[in-house]
Design a protein around this motif. Structure first.
Motif, PDB file in Angstrom:
ATOM      1  N   CYS A 157      13.231   3.322  -4.135  1.00 32.35           N
ATOM      2  CA  CYS A 157      13.815   2.398  -5.099  1.00 32.35           C
ATOM      3  C   CYS A 157      14.922   3.053  -5.916  1.00 32.35           C
ATOM      4  CB  CYS A 157      12.758   1.792  -6.028  1.00 32.35           C
ATOM      5  SG  CYS A 157      11.410   0.949  -5.152  1.00 32.35           S
ATOM      6  N   ASN A 158      14.582   4.044  -6.709  1.00 25.66           N
ATOM      7  CA  ASN A 158      15.541   4.661  -7.621  1.00 25.66           C
ATOM      8  C   ASN A 158      15.726   6.127  -7.245  1.00 25.66           C
ATOM      9  OD1 ASN A 158      15.347   2.210  -9.405  1.00 25.66           O
ATOM     10  ND2 ASN A 158      13.276   3.002  -9.656  1.00 25.66           N
ATOM     11  N   PHE A 495      -4.196  -1.080  -2.716  1.00 27.84           N
ATOM     12  CA  PHE A 495      -2.782  -1.229  -3.065  1.00 27.84           C
ATOM     13  C   PHE A 495      -2.664  -1.464  -4.550  1.00 27.84           C
ATOM     14  CE2 PHE A 495       1.188  -3.522  -3.695  1.00 27.84           C
ATOM     15  CZ  PHE A 495       2.071  -2.736  -2.965  1.00 27.84           C
ATOM     16  N   ASN A 496      -1.801  -0.687  -5.198  1.00 24.18           N
ATOM     17  CA  ASN A 496      -1.562  -0.794  -6.634  1.00 24.18           C
ATOM     18  C   ASN A 496      -0.255  -1.557  -6.842  1.00 24.18           C
ATOM     19  OD1 ASN A 496      -0.855  -0.426  -9.330  1.00 24.18           O
ATOM     20  ND2 ASN A 496      -1.638   1.660  -9.424  1.00 24.18           N
ATOM     21  N   GLU A 497      -0.381  -2.796  -7.235  1.00 27.22           N
ATOM     22  CA  GLU A 497       0.778  -3.684  -7.385  1.00 27.22           C
ATOM     23  C   GLU A 497       1.827  -3.113  -8.322  1.00 27.22           C
ATOM     24  OE1 GLU A 497       2.788  -7.440  -6.721  1.00 27.22           O
ATOM     25  OE2 GLU A 497       0.922  -6.745  -5.826  1.00 27.22           O
ATOM     26  N   ALA A 498       1.385  -2.418  -9.353  1.00 26.19           N
ATOM     27  CA  ALA A 498       2.310  -1.921 -10.370  1.00 26.19           C
ATOM     28  C   ALA A 498       3.026  -0.642  -9.949  1.00 26.19           C
ATOM     29  CB  ALA A 498       1.555  -1.683 -11.679  1.00 26.19           C
ATOM     30  N   ARG A 499       2.614  -0.041  -8.834  1.00 27.97           N
ATOM     31  CA  ARG A 499       3.148   1.273  -8.486  1.00 27.97           C
ATOM     32  C   ARG A 499       3.643   1.392  -7.045  1.00 27.97           C
ATOM     33  NH1 ARG A 499      -1.125   5.947  -7.779  1.00 27.97           N
ATOM     34  NH2 ARG A 499      -1.289   4.797  -5.815  1.00 27.97           N
ATOM     35  N   ASP A 500       2.917   0.823  -6.097  1.00 34.67           N
ATOM     36  CA  ASP A 500       3.044   1.243  -4.707  1.00 34.67           C
ATOM     37  C   ASP A 500       4.193   0.633  -3.927  1.00 34.67           C
ATOM     38  OD1 ASP A 500       0.908   2.886  -5.126  1.00 34.67           O
ATOM     39  OD2 ASP A 500      -0.560   1.608  -4.131  1.00 34.67           O
ATOM     40  N   TYR A 501       5.004  -0.214  -4.568  1.00 32.95           N
ATOM     41  CA  TYR A 501       6.185  -0.710  -3.865  1.00 32.95           C
ATOM     42  C   TYR A 501       7.297   0.340  -3.827  1.00 32.95           C
ATOM     43  CZ  TYR A 501       4.281  -5.452  -3.681  1.00 32.95           C
ATOM     44  OH  TYR A 501       3.509  -6.564  -3.415  1.00 32.95           O
ATOM     45  N   CYS A 502       7.157   1.390  -4.602  1.00 32.44           N
ATOM     46  CA  CYS A 502       8.132   2.490  -4.596  1.00 32.44           C
ATOM     47  C   CYS A 502       7.385   3.803  -4.398  1.00 32.44           C
ATOM     48  CB  CYS A 502       8.911   2.554  -5.907  1.00 32.44           C
ATOM     49  SG  CYS A 502       9.825   1.045  -6.317  1.00 32.44           S
ATOM     50  N   TRP A 503       7.864   4.635  -3.506  1.00 35.23           N
ATOM     51  CA  TRP A 503       7.249   5.947  -3.311  1.00 35.23           C
ATOM     52  C   TRP A 503       7.617   6.887  -4.457  1.00 35.23           C
ATOM     53  CZ3 TRP A 503       8.307   7.155   2.601  1.00 35.23           C
ATOM     54  CH2 TRP A 503       7.460   6.352   3.381  1.00 35.23           C
ATOM     55  N   PRO A 504       6.809   7.926  -4.697  1.00 34.74           N
ATOM     56  CA  PRO A 504       7.120   8.857  -5.783  1.00 34.74           C
ATOM     57  C   PRO A 504       8.223   9.833  -5.425  1.00 34.74           C
ATOM     58  CG  PRO A 504       5.151   9.577  -4.616  1.00 34.74           C
ATOM     59  CD  PRO A 504       5.535   8.241  -4.021  1.00 34.74           C
ATOM     60  N   ASN A 513      14.468  19.721 -11.514  1.00 37.76           N
ATOM     61  CA  ASN A 513      15.596  18.875 -11.882  1.00 37.76           C
ATOM     62  C   ASN A 513      15.326  18.295 -13.264  1.00 37.76           C
ATOM     63  OD1 ASN A 513      17.588  16.896 -12.150  1.00 37.76           O
ATOM     64  ND2 ASN A 513      17.511  16.322  -9.986  1.00 37.76           N
ATOM     65  N   ASP A 514      16.103  18.720 -14.243  1.00 34.48           N
ATOM     66  CA  ASP A 514      15.874  18.302 -15.633  1.00 34.48           C
ATOM     67  C   ASP A 514      16.200  16.842 -15.877  1.00 34.48           C
ATOM     68  OD1 ASP A 514      15.059  20.809 -16.736  1.00 34.48           O
ATOM     69  OD2 ASP A 514      17.135  21.489 -16.567  1.00 34.48           O
ATOM     70  N   VAL A 515      17.046  16.251 -15.054  1.00 31.48           N
ATOM     71  CA  VAL A 515      17.575  14.938 -15.395  1.00 31.48           C
ATOM     72  C   VAL A 515      17.081  13.824 -14.474  1.00 31.48           C
ATOM     73  CG1 VAL A 515      19.633  15.850 -16.509  1.00 31.48           C
ATOM     74  CG2 VAL A 515      19.668  15.420 -14.050  1.00 31.48           C
ATOM     75  N   ILE A 516      16.286  14.164 -13.464  1.00 35.99           N
ATOM     76  CA  ILE A 516      15.773  13.141 -12.567  1.00 35.99           C
ATOM     77  C   ILE A 516      14.568  12.445 -13.207  1.00 35.99           C
ATOM     78  CG2 ILE A 516      14.075  14.487 -11.263  1.00 35.99           C
ATOM     79  CD1 ILE A 516      15.301  13.208  -8.707  1.00 35.99           C
ATOM     80  N   THR A 517      14.316  11.203 -12.831  1.00 31.08           N
ATOM     81  CA  THR A 517      13.247  10.403 -13.415  1.00 31.08           C
ATOM     82  C   THR A 517      12.231  10.018 -12.346  1.00 31.08           C
ATOM     83  OG1 THR A 517      14.820   9.473 -15.010  1.00 31.08           O
ATOM     84  CG2 THR A 517      12.722   8.308 -14.725  1.00 31.08           C
ATOM     85  N   GLN A 518      10.949  10.145 -12.688  1.00 34.56           N
ATOM     86  CA  GLN A 518       9.905   9.747 -11.754  1.00 34.56           C
ATOM     87  C   GLN A 518       9.738   8.226 -11.776  1.00 34.56           C
ATOM     88  OE1 GLN A 518       8.269   9.752  -8.999  1.00 34.56           O
ATOM     89  NE2 GLN A 518       7.397  11.802  -9.384  1.00 34.56           N
ATOM     90  N   ASN A 519       9.329   7.675 -10.647  1.00 32.44           N
ATOM     91  CA  ASN A 519       9.091   6.239 -10.574  1.00 32.44           C
ATOM     92  C   ASN A 519       7.856   5.850 -11.379  1.00 32.44           C
ATOM     93  OD1 ASN A 519      11.246   5.226  -8.991  1.00 32.44           O
ATOM     94  ND2 ASN A 519      10.306   6.041  -7.138  1.00 32.44           N
TER      95      ASN A 519
END
Length: 524
Positions: A157-158, A495-504, A513-519
């Protein structure tokens, strides 16, 4: 102080494959193994330098893992391999940022991005040679970069959007999926409007990106992001090219006979003497495989009956595609007959060895006995990444979602169902939008099973719950009671609806990486 950025390290060292050779090859025209090392200062002086560099970008394309095996973490398949962590962590809701399988896929896509950026940044240094060919090579690199970002944005996703050659110590923040998709649209529009990618290639260059592939990728990106007008128009443009068609034999399409046919728009090329794989590795133990990915009852149930249901044989009168995709008891397999029932005397008896099926079915799609029975380790059937049937289904789905339903929607679906070796009954006119939505979604499952597309459909339709629940395998007859039963594997997927549509985002990247963001939903 943190260590240097992990993505950037991978991207920096990956470019050396351009100068010192690569591990995978395509067909004879796509020579991605330069002879001997070439210093970077001596590079970018000829068209051949540019060609070798872009060939290395193709080396990171999806292969057997993402085509044959990715469906094994959905509702239609089971991924058996037990190395930990594995794909099955995704199925069982246990995926975390340290998962090595997920990390390796991330790394490969970013290697592709880095190699593509290198070509795009340096190709203009070539001062002499065929300018049209150089323009085509640059467009190939941009197409491949767009492909890798399509996969990254679809699964994670991101992700960081890196579009130039950067210093190894630079860090890049996370870009939103919307930003990535906007970039992909712009890239593909530029490539398509410039019209520098040909419609087809001569034999020496088959496998390279074409104008049709760029249009197909645009349709894919659009439909994965609910841009149905964009998907409709891009898919229609592919259809209107008039150069693609459905291969008449569904089973042969995934054998040697179907290679580079009129249905194939873009694929991952393999060749003996270059890159090969164990042709039977994901299939049955009796033919030298490890039952690595197995069709499940969820897939079996999708296929319609075209005649009366036989209480003594649930496989009779099923959609023929089921018999082309899965080995089930009673089918020929090599010089024997497949039998995975609990009382089977064959090596395919369920759970009898580490190589036999756990769920009762084995993968038949992609298995070509005539070509590889003597040496399956030389498997070189290309992995199809885009084909015309998918274009027809994207076109039909986009029109349905826009409620722009006309005869062309029915024609697109029925052309697939009426393929000579499938010959399923036509879908008759007069269906509602909801009815057609269900029809086209089911048709995608039946037509495209084990081509690595199911997870993207589940995610974009937001139906992740179909992956949850008790895992079920084959239909078999109980030797004691004579009753037909369905094998329960015994595990329950979640399946976790709030989490599992995007991989970590991989933990190795988060650590440095100081500036990357976790899903969302994963430990920061």
């Amino acid at each position: 102080m943190k260590r240097q950025n992990y993505i950037l390290s991978l991207l920096f060292f990956a470019v050396m494959a351009v100068f010192t050779g690569c591990s995978e090859g395509f067909d004879e025209g796509l020579d991605i193994e330069p002879t001997g090392a070439v210093s970077e200062t001596a590079y970018w002086t000829s068209v051949r330098d540019a060609e070798l560099a872009v060939n290395a970008v193709y080396a990171e394309l999806d292969g057997t893992q993402m085509v044959m095996a990715l469906d094994g973490i959905t509702d239609i398949g089971y991924h058996k391999y037990s190395n930990v962590p594995t794909f099955n962590d995704v199925r069982f809701g246990e995926i975390d940022p340290s998962n090595g399988t997920i990390t390796s896929i991330w790394n490969r896509y970013y290697r592709g991005v880095r190699k593509a950026n290198d070509v795009i940044a340096n190709i203009d240094k070539v001062e002499e040679g065929d300018l049209d060919k150089l323009a085509r090579i640059k467009a190939e690199a941009r197409f491949l970069r767009a492909y890798y970002y399509t996969q990254l944005s679809s699964l994670w996703c991101n992700v960081p959007l890196i579009t130039e050659v950067i210093d190894i110590n630079d860090q890049r923040p996370t870009n939103s999926r919307e930003e990535i998709v906007s970039f992909i649209y712009d890239e593909l529009d530029d490539i398509i409007n410039a019209n520098v990618l040909p419609l087809s290639y001569s034999a020496d260059n088959i496998g390279r990106a074409t104008h049709g592939a760029a249009l197909t990728l645009k349709a894919r990106v659009a439909i994965r992001n609910n841009n149905f007008e964009g998907a409709r128009d891009a898919a229609k443009a592919v259809i209107d090219l008039g150069i693609y068609g459905l291969y008449p034999d569904y089973e042969e399409l995934f054998h040697v006979e179907g290679q580079n046919s009129q249905e194939v728009i873009f694929d991952r090329q393999y060749a003996v003497g270059g890159s090969t794989y164990n042709a039977f590795g994901y299939s049955a133990g009796s033919i030298g495989g490890g039952s690595g990915v197995e069709p499940m009852n969820g897939l079996f149930e999708k296929y319609e009956y075209i005649g009366p249901v036989n209480p003594d044989n649930p496989f009779e009168n099923k959609d023929p595609r089921w018999g082309y995709i899965a080995f089930y008891t009673g089918q020929p397999i090599g010089n024997s007959t497949y039998n995975s029932w609990p009382d089977s005397p064959t090596p395919d008896r369920v759970s009898s060895t580490e190589f036999s099926t756990l769920n009762g079915y084995n993968l038949k799609k992609w298995i070509d006995f005539e070509s590889f029975s003597e040496n399956p380790n030389l498997g070189d059937i290309n992995m199809i990444l885009m084909r015309y049937a998918d274009v027809l289904l994207m076109y039909a789905e986009a029109k349905i979602e826009l409620n722009d339903i006309d005869q062309s929607v029915y024609d697109a679906i029925n052309d697939i169902r009426q393929r000579p070796t499938v010959n399923m009954p036509v879908i008759t006119a007069g269906k509602t939008q909801d009815e057609l939505r269900d029809i086209v979604r089911d048709e995608r499952v039946k037509e495209l099973a084990f081509e690595g597309l199911r997870i993207y459909d589940i995610n974009r339709w937001k139906i992740g719950e179909v992956k949850a629940g008790l895992l079920q395998g084959m239909h078999y007859k109980d030797a004691t009671t004579g009753e037909w039963k369905i094998l329960d594997y015994g595990s329950v997927a979640s399946f976790n609806e709030a989490r599992d549509y995007c991989w970590p985002v991989p933990q190795a990247e988060m650590d440095i990486n100081d500036v990357i963001t976790q899903n969302p939903g994963y430990v920061q």
